[in-house]
Enzyme design. Structure first.
Site, PDB file in Angstrom:
ATOM      1  N   HIS A   1      -6.069  -6.070  -2.386  1.00 43.18           N
ATOM      2  CA  HIS A   1      -5.006  -5.205  -1.881  1.00 43.18           C
ATOM      3  C   HIS A   1      -4.011  -5.994  -1.017  1.00 43.18           C
ATOM      4  O   HIS A   1      -4.387  -6.592  -0.013  1.00 43.18           O
ATOM      5  CB  HIS A   1      -5.678  -4.126  -1.038  1.00 43.18           C
ATOM      6  CG  HIS A   1      -4.872  -2.881  -0.829  1.00 43.18           C
ATOM      7  ND1 HIS A   1      -4.292  -2.176  -1.854  1.00 43.18           N
ATOM      8  CD2 HIS A   1      -4.571  -2.198   0.297  1.00 43.18           C
ATOM      9  CE1 HIS A   1      -3.678  -1.118  -1.365  1.00 43.18           C
ATOM     10  NE2 HIS A   1      -3.822  -1.108  -0.058  1.00 43.18           N
TER      11      HIS A   1
ATOM     12  N   SER B   1       0.845  -1.174   0.000  1.00 37.40           N
ATOM     13  CA  SER B   1       0.000   0.000   0.000  1.00 37.40           C
ATOM     14  C   SER B   1       0.899   1.250   0.000  1.00 37.40           C
ATOM     15  O   SER B   1       1.910   1.255  -0.719  1.00 37.40           O
ATOM     16  CB  SER B   1      -0.923  -0.047   1.218  1.00 37.40           C
ATOM     17  OG  SER B   1      -2.051   0.745   1.056  1.00 37.40           O
TER      18      SER B   1
ATOM     19  N   ASP C   1      -7.934  -5.137  -6.872  1.00 35.01           N
ATOM     20  CA  ASP C   1      -7.599  -4.017  -5.982  1.00 35.01           C
ATOM     21  C   ASP C   1      -7.644  -2.703  -6.772  1.00 35.01           C
ATOM     22  O   ASP C   1      -6.856  -2.519  -7.700  1.00 35.01           O
ATOM     23  CB  ASP C   1      -6.192  -4.231  -5.407  1.00 35.01           C
ATOM     24  CG  ASP C   1      -5.701  -3.032  -4.603  1.00 35.01           C
ATOM     25  OD1 ASP C   1      -6.536  -2.207  -4.175  1.00 35.01           O
ATOM     26  OD2 ASP C   1      -4.469  -2.930  -4.401  1.00 35.01           O
TER      27      ASP C   1
END
Ligand SMILES: *[C@@H]1O[C@H](CO)[C@@H](O)[C@H](O)[C@H]1NC(C)=O
Ligand SMILES: *[C@@H]1O[C@H](CO)[C@@H](O)[C@H](O)[C@H]1NC(C)=O
Ligand SMILES: *[C@@H]1O[C@H](CO)[C@@H](O)[C@H](O)[C@H]1NC(C)=O
Length: 498
Positions: free
Chosen positions: A465, A178, A440
């Protein structure tokens, strides 16, 4: 108490309800300590130490003598000290508290065991217990930038090289998912003499104010269940608009969606209505972003919400939407749906380290207003999620939370600066592997196809994700298992000496 407007990033990596991996974090979950995998049995703290590192407040000003204590974790269980070429793995902390659990779990630990690596994790400044300033005033948040965070990592590496008497033969490999995935890539780019390579998972590389593609991917992912599911979500959002037009409809919305404050009172405030639509839409965002990602938080799946959205016996589409909302509230342990604008702003303006928003929402939203944008908008009535939360809604929050200095103009300049500074989607750094999952939404701001031989990518069909970062389990998709093997091969290559 919780915060709902802030946008989603976060792998639930973290250890905490977290995020770096957490999204519901941003719209209403309780914040409990938790780990990266759903296999929570083997965890223990043996060999993991929590330590503190004296760090500079301002890397840009050599005349500023202020220092603070940054938290880090070490696991030397796999480290083969006698091998003078043993590697060093660094998990980069992100926009939430860093916890010790990552020091024992997750895919990187398997790689560390295999390669005999010394493992570190450095908590990101301004998150968790790494608190450079007395409070989170806007003035103090000026020290919260990705560049300062990268410099923290660089000084940390220098210090650990000295402390553990490491040489250039002990290659550092950075990991992150991320926002820390972006940091991992940028760390290698900015400090190639300190970091030999990086595995960048689900990291957005392109700063963008109006991230309208986010909900396009949410729609595509719901469409993998059926076209009908998508159409019914669209119809349900339109039915919300119709209900808002009259008193009885408003009461029905207040009741069905378990709103904390009656929408009848908010009807003349478009910001409240934006908040309501954004909150309902982000139910789907969270489910898609974390669909079956192996984290302990991804409970509700795309299949489950679409089962509801196509089930005619529940009533008209807006009633089904209310059932989805209830499922998410139950999962997140939220009693009522908060959407009133001024209430959220008031919460977000709290500068105390003790406030609920200090778990990350105030800090991360600041970073979006000052560096990245990333606003998950919908501004077109022909789109599935409608036109109620355009980019202006998010820019307004920047100004209302942090002051007039933060506005459309400053953010334009900030985005340009960020992309110029890091190279956006055209990095030319070697030794970085970029990994993304197709469902994602963040893959739309990341590198999913190699620009050239120096920027290898893995684009995993069907995963969410940061899925590749969590502890592997037997029923992982074959393509996810294959990706983990490829990542391992890549690391092995990085660690090969000619
Ligand atoms: C549809 O919803 C009803 C009422 O909640 C439930 O009893 C039924 O099992 C659902 N049908 C399907 C196919 O999920
Ligand atoms: C900020 O949050 C703290 C902790 O929840 C609370 O005690 C304090 O009253 C809040 N401050 C303001 C100005 O709301
Ligand atoms: C991705 O997976 C889906 C179903 O699992 C399949 O229908 C599709 O063809 C795959 N796409 C690619 C590019 O392999």
């Amino acid at each position: 108490m919780y915060v709902k407007f802030a946008n989603l990033l976060l792998c639930y990596l973290c250890f905490f309800e977290p995020v770096s991996c957490a999204r519901s974090f941003w719209r209403g979950k309780k914040f409990t300590q938790d780990g990266p995998s759903r296999v929570l049995t083997s965890w223990q703290s043996k060999n993991v130490e929590t330590l503190w590192f004296g760090q500079w407040l301002d890397h840009n000003d050599a005349t500023n003598p202020t220092t603070w204590k940054q938290r880090y974790y070490v696991n030397d269980e796999f480290f083969k000290r006698k091998n003078n070429k043993a590697p060093v793995f660094l998990m980069i902390g992100g926009e939430e508290e860093a916890t010790a659990r990552w020091m024992k779990e997750g895919a990187w630990i398997h790689y560390a065991r295999e390669h005999g690596a010394l493992c570190f994790q450095l908590e990101h400044r301004f998150y968790g217990k790494s608190r450079p300033t007395a409070d989170l005033s806007t003035e103090n948040l000026a020290y919260l930038t990705s560049e300062q965070a990268l410099a923290d990592l660089a000084f940390f590496i220098e210090a650990m090289n000295e402390k553990y008497q490491l040489t250039s033969q002990n290659r550092w490999i950075a990991f992150g998912g991320s926002y820390p995935g972006s940091l991992a890539a940028w760390l290698r780019e900015k400090y190639p003499h300190l970091v030999y390579g990086a595995i960048s998972s689900s990291g957005p590389l392109l700063a963008k104010i109006d991230f309208t593609e986010y909900f396009d991917v949410v729609v595509d992912s719901l469409g993998s269940y059926s076209k009908q599911c998508v159409e019914n979500v669209h119809t349900a959002m339109s039915q919300m608009e119709i209900l808002l037009k009259h008193m009885i409809g408003q009461r029905s919305l207040t009741d069905k969606f378990r709103l904390c404050d009656p929408v009848e009172k908010s009807i003349s405030n478009p910001l409240d209505i934006s908040g309501l639509f954004e909150a309902v839409a982000s139910n789907f965002a969270g489910i898609v972003q974390y669909n079956k990602d192996n984290s302990p938080h991804a409970k509700i799946t795309i299949d489950q919400v679409c089962d509801v959205m196509v089930n005619q016996s529940i009533g008209v589409p807006v009633s089904r939407l209310a059932v989805v909302n209830e499922m998410v509230m139950k999962q997140d342990e939220v009693k009522c749906l908060d959407y009133v604008y001024d209430k959220t702003i008031k919460q977000m303006k709290n500068t105390s380290w003790e406030s609920d928003v200090a778990t990350g929402a105030r800090q991360w939203t600041y970073q979006t207003c000052n560096e990245f944008g990333f606003y998950q908008t919908s501004d077109d009535s022909s789109k599935v999620f409608g036109d109620r939360f355009p980019v202006e809604f998010f820019l307004r929050q920047c100004t209302d939370i942090y002051g007039k200095k933060f506005n459309a103009k400053s953010l334009d300049r900030a985005i340009y600066r960020t992309n110029t500074n890091y190279g956006a989607l055209d990095p030319s750094t070697r030794n970085v592997l970029y990994v993304h999952g197709s469902i994602d939404p963040w893959h739309r701001l990341g590198l999913i196809e190699s620009n050239d031989i120096n920027t290898p990518t893995i684009f995993i069909n069907g995963t969410a994700h940061c899925a590749n970062m969590y502890e592997p389990v037997d029923d992982d998709f074959p393509q996810l298992k294959a990706a983990r093997v490829k990542i391992d091969d890549y690391i092995a290559n990085l660690l090969k000496f000619e």
